[in-house]
Structure formats: structure tokens, C-alpha cells
Motif scaffolding. Structure first.
Motif, PDB file in Angstrom:
ATOM      1  N   ILE A  51      55.302  29.140  70.751  1.00 30.11           N
ATOM      2  CA  ILE A  51      54.571  28.061  70.114  1.00 30.11           C
ATOM      3  C   ILE A  51      52.891  28.053  70.804  1.00 30.11           C
ATOM      4  CG2 ILE A  51      54.429  25.708  69.719  1.00 30.11           C
ATOM      5  CD1 ILE A  51      57.293  25.864  69.221  1.00 30.11           C
TER       6      ILE A  51
ATOM      7  N   GLU B   9      59.580  30.042  60.158  1.00 29.13           N
ATOM      8  CA  GLU B   9      59.570  30.218  61.617  1.00 29.13           C
ATOM      9  C   GLU B   9      60.333  29.028  62.425  1.00 29.13           C
ATOM     10  OE1 GLU B   9      55.651  29.806  63.203  1.00 29.13           O
ATOM     11  OE2 GLU B   9      56.524  29.243  65.008  1.00 29.13           O
TER      12      GLU B   9
ATOM     13  N   LYS C  74      50.419  30.636  69.636  1.00 24.43           N
ATOM     14  CA  LYS C  74      50.059  30.668  68.273  1.00 24.43           C
ATOM     15  C   LYS C  74      49.040  29.246  68.170  1.00 24.43           C
ATOM     16  CE  LYS C  74      53.477  32.663  65.205  1.00 24.43           C
ATOM     17  NZ  LYS C  74      54.825  32.559  65.575  1.00 24.43           N
TER      18      LYS C  74
ATOM     19  N   GLY D  33      58.287  26.132  62.092  1.00 21.13           N
ATOM     20  CA  GLY D  33      56.822  26.247  62.159  1.00 21.13           C
ATOM     21  C   GLY D  33      55.956  25.389  61.380  1.00 21.13           C
ATOM     22  N   ASP D  34      56.651  24.629  60.159  1.00 23.61           N
ATOM     23  CA  ASP D  34      55.747  23.692  59.421  1.00 23.61           C
ATOM     24  C   ASP D  34      56.915  22.797  58.641  1.00 23.61           C
ATOM     25  OD1 ASP D  34      56.760  25.095  57.090  1.00 23.61           O
ATOM     26  OD2 ASP D  34      54.989  26.528  57.451  1.00 23.61           O
TER      27      ASP D  34
END
Ligand code: G1P
Length: 286
Positions: A266, A249, A269, A133-134
Motif C-alpha cells: 500500500i 486489489e 502505491k 484497493g477501493d
């Protein structure tokens, strides 16, 4: 320099016939190749040199890595400013090197093929099948490596039914408040009844340059491949391997179903398209 190695030489058999012409790493996650998303993560964690290990039959990878001000401009003109900003870093702020693995001899061999490009320095490895996620996990792993010099792997707790698809670790004690554990053993894709825990390797590693020497000593494993996992086991046995049990995530795009789920999750989001997709999905399943 902080170098990230991205192994992308695989044949993509599970994604045939698409991979006849399109390397798996360039399959779009909505509109952006998985390769771009992992490069963004590496850059987000402070990497300024990216080594992509490709194979000569996958010319699309090299084509994608050529800096292209024209493409950046067209993406920017289409209103996707944040994406354009990320694309503009390639080849300007961030050095890109392509190394080659011309035979499919395993992940350990692929990483070893990056040795010359990396030099005698620590490096991160990001498997582009796995999307995070990051950049927070990789950032934490680099900090730990820089502080203590040990090799560091990213870990996640999964249901026991999933462990046989991954590298699986044994650890001492429980994770501290930052999720940090000492890794004492690693086994690649164990049978469920032989798995040492429910903690798996999620394709993020920060490794010292001595990992290349360890890879050089390895004999091929059962399937004929040189496994990164076997080099990690050497580090673990020497008391030199830490893990971070992460709640980040994560999406495994290694199978077509995993890829499709990742695309949907994805996209849901994303600020620009999430609401529209969500409305469509809700209508579809009413
Ligand atoms: C590779 C590694 C495995 C790791 C996994 C993460 O396996 O060998 O240890 O858990 O990536 O996705 P592969 O998916 O290439 O079979």
C-alpha cells in the motif's frame, strides 16, 4: 441510512505483544490505522452510519472514534490534505456507534451484537483484517442488494492452497460479465480436499435485516463459535445468496506477515511516499 458494521472485538493474539496495548485494528498501514481504511471504504460506498463492534478491554478503539478537529487540523497542516478530508467526516457527516461483544464467541455473534445499533435495516459488514484497493466492490454489492433484496457476499478466486484459511463457497454456473454468481453453499475453513471450489469469502457482505434472525437460531459450531458462515449457508439454501467474484486489489492483514506485506504494497502505491520506498527497497536488494 446505509449502515456498515465493522467487527473489531477480536483479541489479536497473533499480534502479541503489540496488541497488549494497541488494538489490532489500529495497527498502522504506514501511517493510517486499518480501521480508518475500512471506514473510508464504507463511506466511499455510500455508508453514513458505521457501527464498530468492540470489546470493553479495547479502549483505544473508542478513543480513535472520537471526532477530533484538532487532529484533523494537524494532519492538514502537515500537508496530508486528502487524509484530513477523510478524517473530518467521522462523527460529523458519518454517524459512529460503538457496540460491544464482551466474550469472543465468533464472528456471527459479533455481528448479532450490532443488531440494536443497526435496527431493522439492511447493512454491510466489513472485516477490518481485509483491506480493499477501493470502494468499488462494496458499491456494486449494495446496488445488487438494493435491486434484488438478496444477501450478497464478496468473493475472490485464490490458489487451492489458500482455501483452508477462509470461508469457501459452491456456486451455480459461471460468473456473469459483472462477476455475479448464485451461491448454493458455504463452508468455513474446509480441508483442501473437501473445499467446494477455489472461491473464498473476502470479508465483505451486504445483508438484509433478516440475517439477524438467522444468526439467532444458530448453535455454536465445532470450536464453540457462532459462525456468520452458518447463517450465510441458511440464506444460500433458501436461494437468497448472491456472490460477486471480484478482481479487486485485496490485502489480508490477519497475520503479521500479511500485515507487513500490506503495509509495503500500500505504501508503494502512495503518491507521497511510494517512490522513496521503492528506491530504498531496490537499493536494499541490489
Ligand atoms: C473470517 C470468516 C471467513 C472469511 C475470512 C475473510 O475468518 O469467518 O469466512 O473468509 O474472515 O478474511 P477469520 O479470518 O476471522 O478467521
Amino acid at each position: 441510512m446505509h449502515t456498515a458494521v465493522i467487527p473489531a472485538a477480536g483479541l489479536g493474539t497473533r499480534f502479541l505483544p503489540a496488541t497488549k496495548a494497541v488494538p489490532k485494528e489500529l495497527m498502522p498501514i504506514f501511517d493510517t490505522p486499518a480501521l480508518q481504511l475500512v471506514m473510508d471504504e464504507a463511506i466511499g460506498a455510500g455508508c453514513d452510519h458505521i457501527v464498530v463492534v468492540s470489546n470493553k478491554a479495547k479502549s483505544g478503539i473508542e478513543a480513535y472514534l472520537v471526532p477530533s478537529p484538532d487532529v484533523v487540523k494537524r494532519v492538514r497542516d502537515s500537508g496530508r490534505t486528502e487524509l484530513a478530508d477523510r478524517l473530518s467526516l467521522i462523527g460529523t457527516d458519518v454517524k459512529i456507534t460503538v457496540a460491544y461483544q464482551d466474550e469472543p464467541r465468533g464472528l456471527g455473534h459479533a455481528v448479532a451484537c450490532a443488531r440494536k445499533a443497526v435496527g431493522n435495516e439492511s447493512f454491510a459488514v466489513l472485516l477490518p483484517d481485509e483491506l480493499m484497493g477501493d470502494a468499488s466492490l462494496l458499491t456494486q454489492m449494495w446496488k445488487m442488494h438494493d435491486a434484488g433484496g438478496k444477501h450478497v457476499v464478496g468473493l475472490k478466486q485464490v490458489p487451492m492452497s489458500e482455501v483452508s484459511a477462509y470461508g469457501c463457497v459452491s456456486t451455480t454456473g459461471v460468473p456473469d460479465k459483472d462477476g455475479v454468481v448464485t451461491v448454493t453453499g458455504v463452508v468455513e475453513k474446509p480441508a483442501i480436499n473437501e473445499a467446494p471450489s477455489d472461491l473464498i469469502l473476502i470479508g465483505r457482505y451486504v445483508l438484509g435485516a433478516d440475517m439477524f434472525d438467522m444468526l439467532d437460531t444458530l448453535a455454536p459450531a465445532k470450536g464453540g463459535e457462532i459462525l456468520l458462515t452458518d447463517a450465510l449457508l441458511m440464506a444460500a439454501t433458501a436461494g437468497n445468496l448472491l456472490g460477486v467474484v471480484s478482481e479487486i486489489e485485496r490485502h489480508d492483514t490477519g497475520t503479521p506477515m500479511g500485515w507487513l506485506q500490506a503495509v509495503i504494497e500500500i505504501a508503494l502505491k502512495r503518491k507521497d511516499v511510494g517512490a522513496e520506498l521503492s528506491t530504498w527497497l531496490e537499493g536494499r536488494f541490489k
